[in-house]
Design an enzyme around this catalytic site. Structure first.
Site, mmCIF file in Angstrom:
data_model
loop_
_atom_site.group_PDB
_atom_site.id
_atom_site.type_symbol
_atom_site.label_atom_id
_atom_site.label_comp_id
_atom_site.label_asym_id
_atom_site.label_seq_id
_atom_site.Cartn_x
_atom_site.Cartn_y
_atom_site.Cartn_z
ATOM 1 N N LYS A 133 2.864 2.082 2.297
ATOM 2 C CA LYS A 133 2.706 2.667 3.825
ATOM 3 C C LYS A 133 3.717 2.102 4.437
ATOM 4 O O LYS A 133 4.167 0.764 4.457
ATOM 5 C CB LYS A 133 1.468 2.282 4.288
ATOM 6 C CG LYS A 133 0.374 3.249 3.983
ATOM 7 C CD LYS A 133 -0.881 3.124 4.816
ATOM 8 C CE LYS A 133 -1.701 4.318 4.838
ATOM 9 N NZ LYS A 133 -2.992 4.225 6.014
ATOM 10 N N LYS A 145 0.948 -1.470 -0.017
ATOM 11 C CA LYS A 145 0.109 -0.212 -0.037
ATOM 12 C C LYS A 145 0.823 1.270 0.011
ATOM 13 O O LYS A 145 0.423 2.330 0.308
ATOM 14 C CB LYS A 145 -1.050 0.073 1.283
ATOM 15 C CG LYS A 145 -1.943 -1.069 1.159
ATOM 16 C CD LYS A 145 -2.979 -0.673 2.124
ATOM 17 C CE LYS A 145 -2.600 -0.763 3.684
ATOM 18 N NZ LYS A 145 -3.654 -0.486 4.776
HETATM 19 N N1 C2G Z 1 -10.004 6.868 9.495
HETATM 20 C C1 C2G Z 1 -11.033 7.589 9.928
HETATM 21 N N2 C2G Z 1 -10.923 9.063 10.321
HETATM 22 C C2 C2G Z 1 -9.454 9.405 10.152
HETATM 23 C C3 C2G Z 1 -8.544 8.368 9.690
HETATM 24 C C4 C2G Z 1 -8.793 7.096 9.623
HETATM 25 O O1 C2G Z 1 -12.189 7.342 9.886
HETATM 26 N N3 C2G Z 1 -8.996 10.589 10.508
HETATM 27 C C5 C2G Z 1 -10.325 5.380 9.171
HETATM 28 C C6 C2G Z 1 -10.212 5.002 7.668
HETATM 29 O O2 C2G Z 1 -11.414 5.588 6.745
HETATM 30 C C7 C2G Z 1 -10.137 3.499 7.746
HETATM 31 C C8 C2G Z 1 -9.639 3.596 9.124
HETATM 32 O O3 C2G Z 1 -9.846 4.646 9.782
HETATM 33 O O4 C2G Z 1 -11.352 3.055 7.574
HETATM 34 C C9 C2G Z 1 -7.956 2.827 9.250
HETATM 35 O O5 C2G Z 1 -7.345 3.760 8.562
HETATM 36 P P1 C2G Z 1 -6.065 3.508 8.013
HETATM 37 O O6 C2G Z 1 -5.256 2.903 8.959
HETATM 38 O O7 C2G Z 1 -5.426 4.716 7.239
HETATM 39 O O8 C2G Z 1 -6.370 2.367 6.828
HETATM 40 P P2 C2G Z 1 -6.005 2.294 5.183
HETATM 41 O O9 C2G Z 1 -4.553 2.544 5.004
HETATM 42 O O10 C2G Z 1 -7.104 3.125 4.753
HETATM 43 O O11 C2G Z 1 -6.117 0.725 4.815
HETATM 44 O O12 C2G Z 1 -7.971 -2.981 2.701
HETATM 45 C C10 C2G Z 1 -8.289 -1.559 3.264
HETATM 46 C C11 C2G Z 1 -7.044 -0.812 3.686
HETATM 47 O O13 C2G Z 1 -6.281 -1.982 4.577
HETATM 48 C C12 C2G Z 1 -7.408 0.335 4.373
#
Ligand code: C2G
Length: 131
Positions: free
Chosen positions: A46, A44
Protein backbone atom coordinates in the site's frame (compact mmCIF):
# COMPACT_ATOMS: atom_id res chain seq x y z
CA UNK A 1 -11.63 0.66 32.11
CA UNK A 2 -12.20 -1.50 29.04
CA UNK A 3 -9.38 -1.01 26.51
CA UNK A 4 -9.90 -1.51 22.78
CA UNK A 5 -7.34 -1.67 19.97
CA UNK A 6 -7.62 -1.62 16.19
CA UNK A 7 -5.08 -1.55 13.35
CA UNK A 8 -4.97 0.06 9.94
CA UNK A 9 -3.60 2.53 7.42
CA UNK A 10 -6.50 5.01 7.70
CA UNK A 11 -5.37 6.94 4.63
CA UNK A 12 -7.63 9.72 3.23
CA UNK A 13 -9.92 9.30 6.24
CA UNK A 14 -13.55 8.69 5.27
CA UNK A 15 -16.85 7.83 6.95
CA UNK A 16 -16.13 4.10 6.67
CA UNK A 17 -13.12 4.59 8.92
CA UNK A 18 -15.12 6.87 11.21
CA UNK A 19 -17.89 4.26 11.55
CA UNK A 20 -15.32 1.60 12.45
CA UNK A 21 -13.49 3.78 14.98
CA UNK A 22 -16.69 5.03 16.62
CA UNK A 23 -18.09 1.51 16.94
CA UNK A 24 -14.75 0.24 18.26
CA UNK A 25 -14.70 2.96 20.93
CA UNK A 26 -18.31 2.22 21.89
CA UNK A 27 -17.24 -1.32 22.82
CA UNK A 28 -15.07 0.04 25.65
CA UNK A 29 -13.71 3.15 27.35
CA UNK A 30 -10.32 3.67 25.77
CA UNK A 31 -9.42 3.24 22.08
CA UNK A 32 -5.91 2.71 20.79
CA UNK A 33 -5.28 2.86 17.05
CA UNK A 34 -2.15 1.09 15.80
CA UNK A 35 -1.47 3.08 12.65
CA UNK A 36 0.49 1.46 9.84
CA UNK A 37 3.79 3.26 9.26
CA UNK A 38 4.77 4.20 5.70
CA UNK A 39 7.37 1.40 5.79
CA UNK A 40 4.80 -1.20 6.93
CA UNK A 41 2.40 0.04 4.25
CA UNK A 42 5.07 -0.86 1.70
CA UNK A 43 5.03 -4.40 3.15
CA UNK A 44 1.23 -4.38 2.69
CA UNK A 45 1.86 -3.16 -0.89
CA UNK A 46 0.00 0.00 0.00
CA UNK A 47 1.23 3.52 -0.68
CA UNK A 48 -0.74 5.99 1.37
CA UNK A 49 -1.37 9.51 0.10
CA UNK A 50 -0.73 11.00 3.53
CA UNK A 51 2.46 10.29 5.49
CA UNK A 52 2.33 8.47 8.82
CA UNK A 53 2.74 11.75 10.71
CA UNK A 54 -0.18 13.36 8.83
CA UNK A 55 -2.42 10.31 9.24
CA UNK A 56 -1.50 10.23 12.95
CA UNK A 57 -2.38 13.91 13.40
CA UNK A 58 -5.77 13.39 11.75
CA UNK A 59 -6.61 10.38 13.92
CA UNK A 60 -5.43 12.13 17.10
CA UNK A 61 -7.89 14.94 16.36
CA UNK A 62 -10.83 12.52 16.73
CA UNK A 63 -12.36 12.74 20.21
CA UNK A 64 -13.08 8.99 20.25
CA UNK A 65 -9.44 8.05 19.60
CA UNK A 66 -7.42 8.05 22.82
CA UNK A 67 -3.99 6.98 21.62
CA UNK A 68 -2.27 6.37 18.28
CA UNK A 69 0.74 4.04 18.19
CA UNK A 70 2.80 2.90 15.18
CA UNK A 71 2.09 -0.41 13.49
CA UNK A 72 5.51 -1.50 12.21
CA UNK A 73 4.87 -5.17 11.41
CA UNK A 74 2.36 -8.03 11.35
CA UNK A 75 3.85 -9.62 14.47
CA UNK A 76 3.38 -6.90 17.08
CA UNK A 77 -0.28 -7.52 17.92
CA UNK A 78 0.29 -10.02 20.78
CA UNK A 79 2.88 -7.79 22.45
CA UNK A 80 0.67 -4.73 21.95
CA UNK A 81 -2.27 -6.54 23.57
CA UNK A 82 -0.08 -7.45 26.55
CA UNK A 83 1.69 -4.10 26.83
CA UNK A 84 -1.49 -2.00 26.63
CA UNK A 85 -3.63 -4.47 28.63
CA UNK A 86 -6.14 -4.74 25.78
CA UNK A 87 -9.58 -6.27 26.44
CA UNK A 88 -10.96 -6.13 22.89
CA UNK A 89 -9.27 -6.36 19.48
CA UNK A 90 -11.45 -4.94 16.69
CA UNK A 91 -11.12 -5.08 12.90
CA UNK A 92 -13.45 -4.63 9.95
CA UNK A 93 -14.91 -7.92 8.72
CA UNK A 94 -12.81 -7.92 5.57
CA UNK A 95 -10.31 -9.39 8.04
CA UNK A 96 -12.81 -11.91 9.46
CA UNK A 97 -11.04 -14.98 10.79
CA UNK A 98 -7.53 -13.65 10.18
CA UNK A 99 -6.88 -12.66 13.79
CA UNK A 100 -8.85 -15.35 15.66
CA UNK A 101 -5.58 -16.58 17.22
CA UNK A 102 -5.67 -13.44 19.38
CA UNK A 103 -8.66 -14.94 21.19
CA UNK A 104 -6.13 -16.40 23.64
CA UNK A 105 -5.26 -12.90 24.83
CA UNK A 106 -8.44 -10.81 24.42
CA UNK A 107 -11.88 -10.70 22.83
CA UNK A 108 -11.72 -10.50 19.00
CA UNK A 109 -14.53 -8.65 17.25
CA UNK A 110 -14.98 -8.10 13.50
CA UNK A 111 -17.32 -5.25 12.62
CA UNK A 112 -19.14 -4.98 9.28
CA UNK A 113 -17.30 -2.79 6.79
CA UNK A 114 -19.13 0.30 5.57
CA UNK A 115 -20.14 -0.44 1.97
CA UNK A 116 -19.27 1.68 -1.07
CA UNK A 117 -16.50 3.78 0.38
CA UNK A 118 -12.72 3.35 0.36
CA UNK A 119 -9.59 5.46 0.22
CA UNK A 120 -8.84 3.96 -3.19
CA UNK A 121 -12.25 5.00 -4.57
CA UNK A 122 -11.75 8.53 -3.22
CA UNK A 123 -8.28 8.80 -4.74
CA UNK A 124 -9.48 7.42 -8.09
CA UNK A 125 -12.33 9.92 -8.16
CA UNK A 126 -10.04 12.82 -7.41
CA UNK A 127 -7.52 11.66 -10.02
CA UNK A 128 -10.23 11.45 -12.70
CA UNK A 129 -11.99 14.68 -11.84
CA UNK A 130 -9.23 17.22 -11.63
CA UNK A 131 -10.80 20.54 -12.61
N1 C2G B 1 -12.95 -0.12 6.96
C1 C2G B 1 -14.34 -0.18 7.08
N2 C2G B 1 -15.10 0.24 6.05
C2 C2G B 1 -14.54 0.71 4.90
C3 C2G B 1 -13.14 0.78 4.79
C4 C2G B 1 -12.35 0.36 5.85
O1 C2G B 1 -14.88 -0.61 8.12
N3 C2G B 1 -15.35 1.12 3.89
C5 C2G B 1 -12.15 -0.60 8.09
C6 C2G B 1 -11.26 -1.79 7.71
O2 C2G B 1 -12.01 -2.99 7.77
C7 C2G B 1 -10.19 -1.72 8.78
C8 C2G B 1 -10.08 -0.20 9.07
O3 C2G B 1 -11.26 0.41 8.52
O4 C2G B 1 -10.61 -2.39 9.96
C9 C2G B 1 -8.86 0.42 8.44
O5 C2G B 1 -8.89 0.13 7.06
P1 C2G B 1 -7.50 0.22 6.25
O6 C2G B 1 -6.86 1.51 6.56
O7 C2G B 1 -7.75 -0.21 4.84
O8 C2G B 1 -6.65 -0.91 7.02
P2 C2G B 1 -5.89 -2.16 6.41
O9 C2G B 1 -5.01 -1.74 5.30
O10 C2G B 1 -6.92 -3.19 6.20
O11 C2G B 1 -4.89 -2.53 7.60
O12 C2G B 1 -2.74 -5.27 10.74
C10 C2G B 1 -3.96 -4.94 10.14
C11 C2G B 1 -3.76 -4.00 8.98
O13 C2G B 1 -2.92 -2.92 9.33
C12 C2G B 1 -5.12 -3.52 8.51
Amino acid sequence: MKRVITYGTFDVLHYGHINLLKRAKSLGDYLIVALSTDEFNALKSKKSYYTFESRKKILESLRFVDLVIPENNWEQKVSDIKEYKIDIFVMGDDWKGKFDFLNKYCEVIYLPRTPNVSSTQTKDYLNNNVI
